[in-house]
Design an enzyme around this catalytic site. Structure first.
Site, PDB file in Angstrom:
ATOM      1  N   CYS A   1       1.134  -1.462   0.040  1.00  0.00           N
ATOM      2  CA  CYS A   1       0.310  -0.379  -0.297  1.00  0.00           C
ATOM      3  C   CYS A   1       1.224   1.266   0.198  1.00  0.00           C
ATOM      4  O   CYS A   1       1.719   1.483   1.028  1.00  0.00           O
ATOM      5  CB  CYS A   1      -1.064   0.501   1.115  1.00  0.00           C
ATOM      6  SG  CYS A   1      -2.256   1.496   1.535  1.00  0.00           S
TER       7      CYS A   1
ATOM      8  N   ASP B   1     -51.212  37.807  -0.712  1.00  0.00           N
ATOM      9  CA  ASP B   1     -52.294  37.890  -1.383  1.00  0.00           C
ATOM     10  C   ASP B   1     -52.911  39.542  -1.406  1.00  0.00           C
ATOM     11  O   ASP B   1     -53.168  40.366  -2.606  1.00  0.00           O
ATOM     12  CB  ASP B   1     -52.744  36.850  -2.047  1.00  0.00           C
ATOM     13  CG  ASP B   1     -53.812  37.277  -3.180  1.00  0.00           C
ATOM     14  OD1 ASP B   1     -52.849  37.952  -4.842  1.00  0.00           O
ATOM     15  OD2 ASP B   1     -55.583  37.653  -3.904  1.00  0.00           O
TER      16      ASP B   1
END
Length: 617
Positions: A314, A577
Site C-alpha cells: 500500500c 396576496d
C-alpha cells in the site's frame, strides 16, 4: 521466491517492477551465474530511488513509500448508493470546515514536493465541487515537481458536460463508478435515476485522450454478481479496465459477509466461459490484480480488500474534504491538517504532522470480522455545503407514522435516503420511486397537530390589518392612497386568510400527492397581528408581523401534521396576496413548523420554545 536470471533479458530489465528488483537484490543465496543480475538489481533500485525520492515523512515503519494521494473535494453526492451512504443519511460538515481551493493546492504542493507522483480526486462526487476545473489546472502545474498523474473517480452523472475541459486542464486518468448495466438495478443501488447519463459519460471518456479509463464495479451477491461476464465482455472491443471490487464494511452500509463475493469465485466464473484467461501485468502498487483474455482490447481485475488484502504494497494516503489525513481506509484514526494550516503552520510543521500519522500506519488492516465500522467514517465522508437560509435550519424527518421531528444540530444538514426504519423517507419504495405509505393495517386513533408560521409585513400593512375600514376618501390620488384603497377592496384580511387556511387543510390530499385523504373533525385557525420592539444603536426597531396558528384533529390511521402545515401555509399566502398592493416587495414568510402533535405510534411531540428570527422590513 526465486528469480531465474535466464528469463530476465537486458531489454526487459528496465521494465522490471521495483518490488521484484528489490527481491532480486536482497536474495541471500544466489548462484554464481546470478551475481551479475544482483548487481544490476541494486543499480536499478538506486536509479529509481534517485529519480523519485520520497521524503522520510512519507515512509512508514514498514518501509512503505507513500507516493499516491487521494483528495476528497466534497462530502456531497448526487447519488445515494447504499454501500456508500448510510440509510439514515449523513451529517455534512458545517460551512467553513471544508478545505478551500487554496488549501487543497498548498497541501497537494507539499505532498508532491515530498515525493507524491499520483493524485486522485474523489468525493462524495468530485464534479459537484465548484471550481474543479481550476483545481485540476492548478494541480497540473505541479508536474514540474514530479507529479505524473492526475486522476478522478466519478459516478459520471454530470461528467459528460465537464470532461473535455477537465482533460484540457490536465486530467489524465478516470475511474467511472458503474455497478450495473441494468437501468432498473441502477435505481435500486443508487436510489436515483441517471443510468443513461453514466453511459454517455463513459462514451465521452473513451473518445477522449485520457491515458486510462477504468470502470469500478462493487459486486454484491444476488444483486449484480450475475453481470460480471457482461462487464468482462466490454473489454473485448474497448480499451478499458473493469475492476471488480469486493463489498467492504463502512459505517451504516449494513455490510454482511454473506453479501460479499470473493474475487477468487468471480475469477472461476470467468474462467468457466473464457478458459484462456491469463494474468496481465499490474501497475506498480496497483490495488487490482489484473487479467486479460487474448484478443480483447481491454482487461479486468479484482480489488480484493476483504479476501486477499494488499496492505504490504500500500502506497496510499487520503485527505478528506474537511482536511483530515487518513493513512488507511479502514482505520478510524485521523489528524487534522486543516487546523494546522489555519493556525499558520509552516510546511515543515505540516510535514512533521503528516510524518507522525504515516509512522502510525499499521502493517495491515483488520480482518473482515474485526474492521471498525462504528467510529470509522461512512465511505462517502472519506473521501458541501448548502446555501445559508435566513431562517434557522429545520431538519424535518418523517417517521413511519408520518410524524415530523427536528434535528437540533445547528449548521449540520442531513441527507435522508431510503425506506429503512426511522429516520428515513417513508414515501420512497425499495426502488427509489414515489409511493404512498400503506396504513391499511393501522387502527384509527385520535390524532391532533398544531403548526405555526409568520409573515413579516410593513407598518402601513399592519395598520391596514388592525384598523377598521372607514369609507374611502375618493378625492386622494396619491399612489399610496390608491394602494390602500385596493387592499381595502379585498375585505377583512384576517377573516379571509382564516377561511383560506381552513379550506387549505381540507384540500391537503389534493395538493400534496402522497398524503392520505382524511376526515378531519376539527380545524382551528388563529391569525394574530404582533409587534416586537428591539433596542438598537439608533434607538428602537419595531418589527410588524402576523402569526398564524392552525390546529387540526381527526380520528384516523395517520397523522395530521401535513394538514396543519398546509393550513398555515395557505393562510399566510392569502395574507400576502391581500397585502401585496402595499407591501409586496417587503413581506417575508417563514418559521413554518409543527409545534405540537399527539396520537399515533410515535407518541406525542412538543417543540421547545425557540427564538423568533426577526427580519427588518
Amino acid at each position: 521466491m526465486t528469480f531465474p536470471a535466464t528469463k530476465i533479458t537486458p531489454n526487459l530489465w528496465t521494465k522490471l517492477p521495483l518490488s521484484m528488483a528489490r527481491g532480486i537484490a536482497t536474495q541471500v543465496e544466489l548462484p554464481s551465474t546470478s551475481l551479475n543480475l544482483q548487481r544490476r538489481a541494486q543499480a536499478r533500485i538506486r536509479e529509481i530511488d534517485f529519480a523519485s525520492p520520497v521524503n522520510k515523512h512519507l515512509i512508514d515503519t514498514f518501509n512503505r513509500q507513500h507516493n499516491y494521494l487521494r483528495i476528497s473535494l466534497t462530502e456531497r453526492c448526487n447519488l445515494r448508493c447504499f454501500y456508500c451512504m448510510p440509510s439514515e443519511g449523513i451529517e455534512l460538515s458545517p460551512d467553513g470546515k471544508l478545505l478551500t481551493n487554496a488549501e487543497i493546492i498548498r497541501l497537494a504542493t507539499l505532498f508532491v514536493k515530498s515525493g507524491v507522483t499520483k493524485i486522485r480526486l474523489t468525493g462524495g462526487e468530485p464534479t459537484i465541487r465548484k471550481g474543479i476545473a481550476e483545481i485540476i489546472g492548478d494541480l497540473n502545474s505541479l508536474r514540474k515537481y514530479g507529479l505524473k498523474s492526475i486522476g478522478m473517480t466519478s459516478n459520471g452523472l454530470a461528467l459528460h458536460r465537464h470532461l473535455p475541459q477537465l482533460v484540457e486542464n490536465g486530467l489524465s486518468h478516470l475511474n467511472l463508478s458503474l455497478d450495473t448495466l441494468d437501468p432498473f438495478k441502477f435505481e435500486l443501488i443508487t436510489r436515483r435515476r441517471g443510468h443513461d447519463a453514466v453511459l454517455k459519460a463513459l462514451k465521452v471518456a473513451l473518445e477522449s485522450p485520457l491515458a486510462s479509463v477504468k470502470i469500478n464495479v462493487v459486486v454484491i451477491k444476488d444483486l449484480n454478481d450475475s453481470e460480471v461476464l457482461d462487464f468482462v465482455e466490454m473489454t473485448k472491443t474497448e480499451n478499458i479496465s473493469v475492476r471488480f471490487i469486493e463489498f467492504m464494511p463502512f459505517t451504516g452500509n449494513k455490510w454482511d459477509k454473506k453479501k460479499m463475493v470473493p474475487s477468487s469465485e468471480l475469477l472461476e466464473r470467468i474462467r468457466a466461459k473464457h478458459p484462456n484467461v491469463e494474468r496481465a501485468p499490474d501497475e506498480l502498487n496497483d490495488t487490482a490484480r489484473s487479467w486479460s483474455i487474448p484478443g480483447h482490447k481491454g482487461h479486468f481485475g479484482f480489488i480484493s480488500s476483504m479476501s486477499d488484502h494488499f496492505c504490504s504494497s500500500c502506497n496510499r494516503l487520503r485527505l478528506t474534504a474537511d482536511g483530515q489525513i487518513k493513512v488507511c481506509l479502514f482505520d478510524a484514526t485521523e489528524v487534522s491538517l486543516r487546523d494546522k494550516l489555519r493556525t499558520g503552520a509552516s510546511d515543515q510543521e505540516l510535514l512533521e504532522t503528516i510524518g507522525r500519522s504515516v509512522s502510525g500506519k499499521k502493517e495491515k488492516h483488520a480482518g473482515m470480522e474485526d474492521i471498525d465500522v462504528i467510529t470509522n467514517r461512512p465511505m462517502i465522508l472519506i473521501g458541501g455545503r448548502l446555501k445559508k437560509s435566513m431562517y434557522p435550519t429545520l431538519h424535518l424527518v418523517h417517521s413511519p407514522s408520518g410524524s415530523v421531528h427536528r434535528h437540533q444540530k445547528s449548521g449540520l444538514r442531513v441527507y435522508s435516503t431510503s425506506s429503512s426504519p426511522s429516520p428515513s423517507l417513508t414515501h420512497i419504495d425499495e426502488r427509489g420511486r414515489a409511493s404512498m405509505v400503506d396504513v391499511g393495517e393501522k387502527q384509527p386513533t385520535k390524532r391532533t397537530a398544531t403548526a405555526s408560521g409568520r409573515i413579516y409585513i410593513t407598518k402601513l400593512a399592519y395598520e391596514l390589518v388592525t384598523a377598521s375600514y372607514p369609507t374611502e376618501d375618493s378625492s386622494s390620488s396619491s399612489a399610496e392612497s390608491r394602494a390602500v384603497a385596493k387592499a381595502r377592496h379585498k375585505g377583512d384580511v384576517l377573516t379571509v386568510a382564516q377561511l383560506a387556511a381552513i379550506m387549505g387543510a381540507k384540500q391537503t390530499s389534493s395538493l400534496i400527492p402522497l398524503c392520505h385523504p382524511l376526515a378531519l373533525s376539527k380545524i382551528g385557525v388563529v391569525l394574530q397581528p404582533e409587534t416586537t420592539t428591539r433596542k438598537s444603536g439608533s434607538g428602537e426597531d419595531v418589527t410588524y408581523s402576523i402569526l398564524c396558528t392552525a390546529t387540526v384533529a381527526c380520528e384516523g390511521k395517520t397523522g395530521v401534521e401535513m394538514e396543519a402545515l398546509t393550513s398555515v401555509s395557505v393562510g399566510l399566502l392569502t395574507v400576502w396576496d391581500m397585502l401585496k398592493a402595499v407591501a409586496g416587495q417587503e413581506m417575508i414568510i417563514g418559521e413554518i413548523m409543527v409545534t405540537h402533535k399527539a396520537g399515533g405510534r410515535s407518541g406525542d411531540f412538543s417543540r421547545p420554545e425557540i427564538d423568533t428570527m426577526l427580519c427588518d422590513t
